[in-house]
Scaffold this motif. Structure first.
Motif, mmCIF file in Angstrom:
data_model
loop_
_atom_site.group_PDB
_atom_site.id
_atom_site.type_symbol
_atom_site.label_atom_id
_atom_site.label_comp_id
_atom_site.label_asym_id
_atom_site.label_seq_id
_atom_site.Cartn_x
_atom_site.Cartn_y
_atom_site.Cartn_z
ATOM 1 N N ALA A 154 1.143 -1.483 -0.189
ATOM 2 C CA ALA A 154 -0.357 -0.156 -0.102
ATOM 3 C C ALA A 154 0.913 1.339 -0.209
ATOM 4 N N VAL A 155 2.398 1.368 0.486
ATOM 5 C CA VAL A 155 2.488 2.806 0.908
ATOM 6 C C VAL A 155 3.389 2.178 -0.097
ATOM 7 N N LEU A 156 4.302 1.420 -0.620
ATOM 8 C CA LEU A 156 4.813 1.771 -1.968
ATOM 9 C C LEU A 156 3.942 2.489 -3.531
ATOM 10 N N ALA A 157 2.400 1.553 -2.801
ATOM 11 C CA ALA A 157 1.313 1.814 -4.374
ATOM 12 C C ALA A 157 1.105 3.330 -3.847
ATOM 13 N N LEU A 158 1.028 3.483 -3.056
ATOM 14 C CA LEU A 158 0.626 5.191 -2.623
ATOM 15 C C LEU A 158 1.992 6.623 -3.090
ATOM 16 N N GLY A 159 3.185 6.018 -2.858
ATOM 17 C CA GLY A 159 4.699 6.400 -3.705
ATOM 18 C C GLY A 159 4.532 6.924 -4.926
ATOM 19 N N LEU A 160 3.831 5.287 -5.852
ATOM 20 C CA LEU A 160 4.493 5.925 -7.238
ATOM 21 C C LEU A 160 2.597 6.565 -7.657
ATOM 22 N N ALA A 161 2.007 6.504 -6.513
ATOM 23 C CA ALA A 161 1.009 7.451 -7.655
ATOM 24 C C ALA A 161 0.912 8.739 -7.485
ATOM 25 N N ALA A 162 1.703 9.378 -6.313
ATOM 26 C CA ALA A 162 2.613 10.312 -6.312
ATOM 27 C C ALA A 162 3.579 11.277 -6.971
ATOM 28 N N CYS A 163 3.746 10.132 -7.906
ATOM 29 C CA CYS A 163 4.852 10.082 -8.879
ATOM 30 C C CYS A 163 4.181 10.856 -10.246
ATOM 31 N N LYS A 164 3.561 10.146 -10.406
ATOM 32 C CA LYS A 164 2.037 10.499 -11.183
ATOM 33 C C LYS A 164 1.914 11.658 -11.664
ATOM 34 N N PRO A 165 1.503 12.329 -10.480
ATOM 35 C CA PRO A 165 0.892 14.565 -11.491
ATOM 36 C C PRO A 165 2.393 15.484 -11.468
ATOM 37 N N ALA A 166 3.864 14.380 -11.166
ATOM 38 C CA ALA A 166 5.407 14.870 -11.301
ATOM 39 C C ALA A 166 4.978 15.211 -12.634
ATOM 40 N N ALA A 167 5.114 14.093 -12.971
ATOM 41 C CA ALA A 167 5.618 13.394 -14.931
ATOM 42 C C ALA A 167 4.198 14.403 -15.292
ATOM 43 N N THR A 168 2.626 14.292 -14.904
ATOM 44 C CA THR A 168 2.646 15.208 -16.051
ATOM 45 C C THR A 168 2.392 16.642 -15.454
ATOM 46 N N GLU A 169 3.075 17.250 -14.635
ATOM 47 C CA GLU A 169 2.991 18.441 -15.034
ATOM 48 C C GLU A 169 4.254 18.690 -15.515
ATOM 49 N N ASN A 170 5.132 17.895 -15.280
ATOM 50 C CA ASN A 170 6.576 18.040 -15.676
ATOM 51 C C ASN A 170 5.911 17.590 -17.551
#
Length: 76
Positions: free
Chosen positions: A9-25
């Motif tokens: 669950a923690v790893l999934a949340l960490g990966l999910a948190a990275c996606k918006p950064a890629a979208t912003e980039n």
């Protein structure tokens, strides 16, 4: 088993948190591309405008010189 589920669950949340950064980039990259295109369009427009102004100024100058020459010739 609970530890494994919590870790996943923690790893999934960490990966999910990275996606918006890629979208912003991606959005920032797209904005940079659009700004570069706008700058190039503006520069091209300015070059054409300057060339047209230069051509008109040359034509005006030649017309004035011809008129002066004709006036001098006709006055004699």
């Amino acid at each position: 088993m609970k530890k494994v589920a919590l870790t996943v669950a923690v790893l999934a949340l960490g990966l999910a948190a990275c996606k918006p950064a890629a979208t912003e980039n991606n959005a920032a990259t797209e904005t940079n591309v659009e700004n570069a295109a706008a700058t190039e369009t503006t520069n091209a427009t300015n070059e054409v405008t300057n060339a047209a102004d230069s051509a008109l100024n040359t034509t005006d100058s030649n017309a004035a010189t011809t008129a002066d020459t004709n006036a001098t010739t006709n006055a004699q």
